[in-house]
Design a protein around this motif. Structure first.
Motif, mmCIF file in Angstrom:
data_model
loop_
_atom_site.group_PDB
_atom_site.id
_atom_site.type_symbol
_atom_site.label_atom_id
_atom_site.label_comp_id
_atom_site.label_asym_id
_atom_site.label_seq_id
_atom_site.Cartn_x
_atom_site.Cartn_y
_atom_site.Cartn_z
ATOM 1 N N LYS A 228 0.805 -1.220 0.000
ATOM 2 C CA LYS A 228 0.000 0.000 0.000
ATOM 3 C C LYS A 228 0.838 1.271 0.000
ATOM 4 C CE LYS A 228 -4.012 -2.043 2.324
ATOM 5 N NZ LYS A 228 -4.904 -1.983 3.519
ATOM 6 N N ILE A 229 2.147 1.137 0.191
ATOM 7 C CA ILE A 229 3.017 2.317 0.229
ATOM 8 C C ILE A 229 3.145 2.907 -1.167
ATOM 9 C CG2 ILE A 229 5.348 3.146 0.704
ATOM 10 C CD1 ILE A 229 5.579 1.042 2.863
ATOM 11 N N ASP A 230 2.933 4.183 -1.272
ATOM 12 C CA ASP A 230 3.077 4.888 -2.544
ATOM 13 C C ASP A 230 4.565 4.985 -2.891
ATOM 14 O OD1 ASP A 230 2.950 6.480 -4.775
ATOM 15 O OD2 ASP A 230 1.810 8.097 -3.842
ATOM 16 N N ARG A 231 4.947 4.355 -3.989
ATOM 17 C CA ARG A 231 6.365 4.342 -4.371
ATOM 18 C C ARG A 231 6.897 5.728 -4.700
ATOM 19 N NH1 ARG A 231 4.906 -0.330 -2.415
ATOM 20 N NH2 ARG A 231 6.027 -2.156 -3.199
ATOM 21 N N SER A 232 6.017 6.653 -5.079
ATOM 22 C CA SER A 232 6.471 8.013 -5.398
ATOM 23 C C SER A 232 7.034 8.713 -4.165
ATOM 24 C CB SER A 232 5.324 8.827 -5.994
ATOM 25 O OG SER A 232 4.270 8.976 -5.062
ATOM 26 N N LEU A 233 6.574 8.334 -2.978
ATOM 27 C CA LEU A 233 7.115 8.917 -1.749
ATOM 28 C C LEU A 233 8.570 8.516 -1.559
ATOM 29 C CD1 LEU A 233 4.118 8.285 0.689
ATOM 30 C CD2 LEU A 233 4.731 10.424 -0.458
#
Length: 290
Positions: A182-187
């Motif tokens: 669920k972690i946004d890779r863009s972060l």
């Protein structure tokens, strides 16, 4: 009246949840209430005295053996949880971040393979692996690393921790994997673009965002392990018995179900208190970082 209730949205929702609610009430709440009620009674062989008494809890407080078993159980559960989560996180991280999307389902399928066999069979397999003439001792002796079989890897607390850590590994890997997915890779990309190293990005972004999965993994492993009595019975020996083995002994061998029920209540309260403290500390830690 029923037509009026069903005609409303809230009534239809109540109608939908009522079957599972009563199902859970019958199979969970009622037996739990019976255990709590039974803990305030006494039993003399086959005769149960329903007079309210605190003698069972008084006996638990006065006899050191029960406190020792409870402390050992909490220690073993904590060690199993620590070992399992520490080993499960790299596996979940690898599958989430380094496995191609079309192959992730295959990896998850492989992780769940241990569930194909009976839990009891897996315990017996570890007994063969860790035995006096087992795979580990035989291999180390053939390689010349030891002169005689190791005795500290079976029929003690170490064997219980190893076996339980293997048995509950999939329960820890899956929730951590879901949280990492669920972690946004863009972060992560933004963090590295701003000059952070991969290590600091992991500790400042990946780890905090994966904390819900870690908390779930800790609770899923910690809570059931303290109630496991099969593994300590087969792998623990005399020095590896846990509180669940004493509960089983009180119910079946000593025919003292009220005392066994009181031990179960004390164990449940201890686990509940520790679990709530862990969750609250985690929430406080996350708020401190935000």
């Amino acid at each position: 009246m029923w037509r009026r209730i069903i005609s409303t949205e809230g009534g239809r929702g109540l109608l939908l949840i009522s079957p599972p609610f009563f199902y859970a009430l019958a199979l969970l709440a009622v037996p739990l209430g019976a255990i709590v009620l039974f803990s305030f009674w006494t039993q003399d062989f086959v005769t149960v005295d329903t007079t309210f008494t605190l003698n069972n809890y008084r006996e638990i407080a006065e006899k050191p053996i029960y406190g020792v078993l409870l402390q050992r159980s909490l220690f073993v559960s904590a060690c199993v949880t620590l070992v399992t989560v520490v080993l499960a996180f790299p596996v979940a991280y690898f599958v989430s971040f380094h496995v191609r999307p079309e192959r992730k389902s295959l990896w998850l399928f492989l992780i769940t393979i241990p569930f194909w066999t009976s839990y009891l069979i897996r315990v017996f397999l570890w007994k063969v692996i860790l035995g006096y003439n087992g795979v580990i001792n035989s291999g180390l002796m053939k390689m010349g690393l030891i002169d005689e079989p190791l005795t500290f890897i079976l029929y003690n607390v170490n064997a219980v921790i190893i076996t339980l850590a293997h048995a509950f590994a999939p329960f820890a890997i899956l929730p951590i994997f879901v949280a990492l997915e669920k972690i946004d890779r863009s972060l992560l990309e933004a963090s590295q673009d701003l000059g952070e190293s991969k290590i600091m990005t992991f500790f400042r972004i990946t780890l905090p965002l994966s904390m819900p999965g870690l908390v779930a993994a800790v609770l899923i492993v910690f809570i059931p392990t303290i109630g496991d009595y099969v593994t300590p019975e087969l792998m623990g020996g005399a020095g590896g018995k846990l509180i669940a083995n004493m509960i089983q002994t009180q119910f079946l061998a000593l025919n003292n179900a009220p005392l066994g029920a009181a031990l179960a209540v004390v164990a449940m309260l201890s686990v509940t208190a520790i679990s709530l403290a862990f969750v609250l500390l985690n929430i406080r830690w996350l708020k401190g970082r935000s």
